[in-house]
Design an enzyme around this catalytic site. Structure first.
Site, short mmCIF file in Angstrom:
data_model
loop_
_atom_site.label_atom_id
_atom_site.label_comp_id
_atom_site.label_asym_id
_atom_site.label_seq_id
_atom_site.Cartn_x
_atom_site.Cartn_y
_atom_site.Cartn_z
N PRO A 87 2.53 7.37 -0.51
CG PRO A 87 1.43 9.38 -0.13
CD PRO A 87 1.33 7.91 0.13
CD GLU A 115 -5.17 11.10 7.67
OE1 GLU A 115 -6.02 11.69 6.96
OE2 GLU A 115 -3.98 11.46 7.73
NE ARG A 152 4.43 1.35 -23.09
CZ ARG A 152 5.77 1.42 -23.17
NH1 ARG A 152 6.53 0.96 -22.15
NH2 ARG A 152 6.36 1.93 -24.23
#
Ligand SMILES: Nc1nonc1C(=O)NC1CCNCC1
Length: 235
Positions: A87, A115, A152
């Protein structure tokens, strides 16, 4: 293109890589995908890959030795990037996928757990990338999303049945709505313009739909698109 997935759960990738266009791309030899488990690089009898955080606090941290050994065990194909999914990384965007699809031949994807990883492992990491501003239980989901989005875009992965045109993000706008047969479904009709055969009117309607949807749903994208347009108009 070679993908190396550094993961404690290689079985996570078995099914998603065996279906759809990604499976076809792999079968066609457009990509090869390898999983490497840091647990195979532990030296203790408990095969320990995580430990308590220095400084205290909840949760566990992935130990540096198994991760570094796993990364150093990989063949090197250049150009390459070693990416840690977290993140704290730069957000995934279509532009980022385009960049990776056209600039590397090997992508090493380190899947975080608990973590996170010991910060010293960043010595082996080129780039930190995030699926979005939220917290998942595992880094495998973001890794799969990145693999899917990048592969893709590689030549040969999607044929004429699907074009990169729908990468509306590539022109900064959301996609227009799509319809197919029947022309009326439970009293719901297809917009007349799409049945008109008037390709100019259809293109104009689709563009208008893109602009309205982006304005209404993603004002951030719309603002960036407007700024891009004014730049283009001023040159
Ligand atoms: N969002 C994310 N984009 O990449 N990774 C993300 C993520 O939530 N990772 C988890 C963070 C907590 N520990 C387990 C992995």
């Amino acid at each position: 293109m070679r993908f190396d997935l550094i993961t404690l759960f290689p079985e996570f990738f078995h099914s998603p890589l065996q279906s759809g266009l990604i499976a076809k791309a792999i079968a066609k030899g457009l990509a090869e995908v390898h999983c490497t488990n840091p647990r195979d690089f532990t030296c203790d009898r408990h095969h320990k890959v995580d430990d308590e955080p220095y400084g205290g606090g909840a949760g566990m941290v992935l130990k540096p030795e198994p991760l570094a050994a796993a990364l150093e065990s990989l063949p090197v194909v250049t150009p390459r990037q070693v990416i840690y999914l977290s993140p704290q990384g730069e957000p995934m965007t279509q532009a980022l996928f385009q960049d990776l699809a056209t600039s590397v031949e090997q992508l090493v994807l380190v899947c975080g757990h608990y973590e996170g990883i010991d910060e010293r492992v960043m010595t082996w990491i080129d780039r930190e990338i995030s699926l979005g501003d939220f917290v998942l239980t595992c880094g495998e989901i973001p890794a799969l999303a990145l693999l899917n989005g990048v592969l893709r875009l590689r030549p040969g992965t999607i044929g004429k049945e699907e074009s990169h045109r729908c990468d509306s993000f590539s022109d900064g706008l959301l996609d227009y709505p799509h319809y197919t047969r029947p022309a009326e479904f439970r009293g719901l009709k297809v917009p007349e313009v799409l049945l008109s055969g008037n390709h100019g009117a259809i293109a104009a309607w689709r563009r208008q739909q893109q602009l309205e949807r982006t304005r209404d749903r993603r004002p951030d994208l719309y603002q960036a698109w407007q700024a891009q347009q004014s730049d283009l108009d001023s040159h």
